[in-house]
Scaffold this motif. Structure first.
Motif, PDB file in Angstrom:
ATOM      1  N   SER A  32      -5.840   3.557   2.239  1.00  0.00           N
ATOM      2  CA  SER A  32      -5.562   5.021   2.776  1.00  0.00           C
ATOM      3  C   SER A  32      -6.293   5.028   4.157  1.00  0.00           C
ATOM      4  N   SER A  51      -7.375  15.151   2.895  1.00  0.00           N
ATOM      5  CA  SER A  51      -6.609  14.240   2.176  1.00  0.00           C
ATOM      6  C   SER A  51      -7.024  14.948   0.620  1.00  0.00           C
ATOM      7  N   LEU A  72     -10.722   5.402  -0.531  1.00  0.00           N
ATOM      8  CA  LEU A  72      -9.803   5.503   0.439  1.00  0.00           C
ATOM      9  C   LEU A  72      -9.963   4.243   1.255  1.00  0.00           C
ATOM     10  N   ARG A 117       0.870  -1.207  -0.055  1.00  0.00           N
ATOM     11  CA  ARG A 117       0.136  -0.081  -0.087  1.00  0.00           C
ATOM     12  C   ARG A 117       0.777   1.312  -0.058  1.00  0.00           C
ATOM     13  N   THR A 172      -4.067   3.587   6.678  1.00  0.00           N
ATOM     14  CA  THR A 172      -2.999   4.418   6.784  1.00  0.00           C
ATOM     15  C   THR A 172      -3.408   5.433   8.103  1.00  0.00           C
ATOM     16  N   TRP A 219       1.904  10.399  -0.414  1.00  0.00           N
ATOM     17  CA  TRP A 219       0.886  11.010  -1.281  1.00  0.00           C
ATOM     18  C   TRP A 219       1.695  10.903  -2.731  1.00  0.00           C
ATOM     19  N   TRP A 220       0.775  10.090  -3.671  1.00  0.00           N
ATOM     20  CA  TRP A 220       1.096   9.611  -4.766  1.00  0.00           C
ATOM     21  C   TRP A 220       1.679  10.398  -5.735  1.00  0.00           C
ATOM     22  N   GLN A 240       1.493   4.794   1.241  1.00  0.00           N
ATOM     23  CA  GLN A 240       1.223   5.659   2.642  1.00  0.00           C
ATOM     24  C   GLN A 240       1.738   7.176   2.279  1.00  0.00           C
TER      25      GLN A 240
END
Lengths: 328, 263
Positions: B90, B108, B85, A106, B93, A110-111, A108
């Motif tokens: 996410s 976000s 999400l 995953r 997280t 920001w992309w 964590q």
């Protein structure tokens, strides 16, 4: 403070999931049958400060459930769970300040922004003072070789770079406890070795306690003196990895080809004998019957043209262990 | 606080990365909202107003509602995308971080593109003000801002309700959209234009009427559905924060029972 302090204490921890069986056809929209799935049953263990503990078990064994309960993502049905003396799902925010987590599959960070921006936001999320953050960032970018990548967004990184960046992000606030869920999944050999070295150093230098799950036996051997083996939601083994491996004594495989047609006899029943055309395969545990004894029998049976001896590798060993524990 | 500011800046930077797309979508928002306004103008023009409301009075309802809804959408994109999400992990997280989940979800993903709708709403409000000769005294300004704040809180509550449902089904639930988007569509017109059951729904069940419409009536000095808007309009927008509070409790309850996904 440094010595023998339990930072994780779990007793009788239980988590059940209710899953709908998804009734058939149209009626399924109205009536739903549910079944209870045991995520984790009556699990008890504790972890000392500074330990590296491996969570081992096949898929669906309850490894992720354990990590999610310890990090406060899930709420347990019953049992007691203390991380730094706090119940993670009740005092989630307080406990979270002390821990870091990386989930291998995953994202964590920001992309689509440079990772430095992500790190800055993490600084604010964990309320790390600027000076301390800067020092830690330098240290980590150095150790993880990220200096040239700080302005690059995650989406443009290779898997190995990504994992290093994620690790850096999870350690910026100097957590005392680090959760790693399959950190080496999909990494090449060099990246794996580097990652292990880094984790070992982090553990040795800072006393960071690490709890990791992995399917990679070589990770376990390199990192975890102690393992917890889970299966079907139960804790099956808690102790030294060495002792566990000794219990599942490595099997040896001996393969030989004779010059002419021979019969092999007089071997004890504990040696498994297979034959395929002219090649013989003998499988046995050296603890039960010494290698020399088997060799003697072979050599006395005829003229040997070819002979190879192979030790069973650790993956096969785990498979056997799961088989024994009736998990596979 | 530094977290909030930095997170907002991060959202802007992300929007700036895809600059052309950002401006095009902002423009699209503007055009769509303008389309709504246009349709309303055509209707009102054709029939010389609506019931006892003049064209510009209807515009006076339209403006604040559009602004309030656009601001809600700006803030609430994260909750709108809660399914993603959850699927991407996410939310897991966020749960491992020492901050409130609602705050993290909101921060976000902010949606600055809705500024287009705000612009249209503001234009409608200004035009209506000039035509109606509404005097923006301090109490009037405070009342309209308070009313919009109430409506924003209310609609945030609705988005949260939708998110709670998603926690369990991992699938967006269209039924709540009836109240969010349907609510915007309905409440940009005076409520007494509608049949009684709709009026009751949007006054007491989903109290957009209490939050925004009665305060507007008070400013215009008119009654809504035979109810005189008096000093109590200063209290009625409280329905918004109250509803949001309830939904926030529900959200907390939902997180307790959250099941997470995958490994």
């Amino acid at each position: 403070m440094q010595t023998q302090e339990n930072i994780i204490e779990v007793s009788g921890l239980t988590k059940r999931y209710r899953r709908s069986k998804g009734g058939k056809g149209f009626l399924g929209l109205f009536r739903r049958e549910t079944e209870i799935i045991e995520g984790l049953t009556d699990c008890s263990f504790s972890v000392n400060r500074g330990e590296i503990v491996g969570l081992l078990g096949p898929n669906g064994a309850g490894k992720s459930t354990t990590v999610k309960l310890l990090t406060g993502i899930l709420t347990a049905d019953s049992g007691d769970c203390r991380v730094f003396g706090l119940t993670p799902w009740l005092e989630r925010r307080k406990a979270a300040a002390h821990l870091g987590a990386v989930f291998g599959q995953r994202m964590q960070l920001w992309w689509d922004v440079p990772i430095l921006d992500s790190f800055r936001l993490l600084r604010d999320i964990y309320a790390v003072p600027e000076g301390k953050w800067k020092r830690r960032l330098d240290e980590l970018t150095d150790a993880l070789e990220l200096q040239n990548l700080l302005q690059t967004p995650i989406r443009q990184m290779s898997l190995g770079q990504r994992m290093r960046a994620e690790l850096c992000g999870s350690l910026l606030h100097e957590p005392e406890l680090l959760f790693l869920d399959e950190p080496t999944i999909g990494l090449d050999a060099v990246s794996k070795l580097r990652l292990r070295d880094f984790l070992k150093r982090e553990n040795a230098d800072r006393g960071t306690t690490i709890l990791l799950t992995t399917h990679d036996m070589s990770d376990m051997l390199a990192l975890c003196p102690r393992v917890l083996v889970l299966g079907r939601g139960r804790l099956l083994y808690d102790g030294a990895l060495d002792a566990l491996l000794r219990r599942y004594d490595t099997l040896h495989t001996l393969r030989c080809i004779f010059d002419r047609e021979t019969t092999l006899s007089g071997l004890p029943a504990s040696v498994r004998v297979q034959r395929e055309d002219e090649a013989w395969t003998l499988t046995f545990a050296p603890a039960e019957i010494p290698v020399g004894e088997v060799l003697e029998k072979i050599l006395s049976s005829g003229k040997v043209r070819e002979l190879t001896l192979k030790e069973q590798d650790s993956d096969e060993l785990v498979a056997r262990m799961y088989g024994d524990m009736k998990l596979a | 606080m530094r977290y909030v500011i930095n997170a907002m800046r991060m959202n802007l930077r992300r929007a700036a990365q895809y600059r052309a797309s950002f401006w095009m979508q902002t423009l699209a928002q503007l055009v769509m909202t303008f389309g709504d306004l246009w349709a309303m103008l055509l209707l009102a023009e054709r029939f010389g107003g609506m019931a006892h409301w003049s064209l510009h009075e209807v515009m006076f309802f339209f403006g604040p509602m559009q602004i309030a809804f656009a601001i809600t959408e700006m803030i609430n994109r994260g909750f709108g995308h809660i399914t993603t999400l959850i699927r991407m992990g996410s939310l897991d997280t966020m749960l491992t971080r020492p901050r409130g989940i609602a705050a993290q979800v909101i921060l976000s993903e902010l949606d600055p593109r809705r500024i287009g709708s705000v612009a249209v709403g503001l234009t409608a409000l200004i035009v209506a003000t000039r035509e109606l000769g509404v005097c923006w005294t301090l109490p009037n300004i405070l009342l309209i801002l308070w009313g919009m704040a109430g409506a924003i809180a209310l609609m945030m509550g609705l988005f949260m309700l939708e998110a709670v449902v998603c926690l369990f089904s991992v699938q967006s639930v269209e039924i709540v959209n009836v109240f969010t988007y349907g609510g915007r569509q309905t409440c940009q017109y005076p409520l007494d234009l509608y049949p009684q059951w709709l009026r009751i729904t949007f006054t007491f069940v989903i109290p957009v009427g209490l939050c925004l419409q009665y305060p507007i009536c008070h400013i215009l000095g008119k009654s809504l559905g035979g109810v005189e808007a008096r000093a109590w309009v200063w209290l009625s927008p409280l329905a918004g924060p109250f509803f949001l509070g309830l939904m926030w409790l529900l959200w907390r309850w939902g997180l307790r029972h959250y099941r997470s996904t995958g490994s």
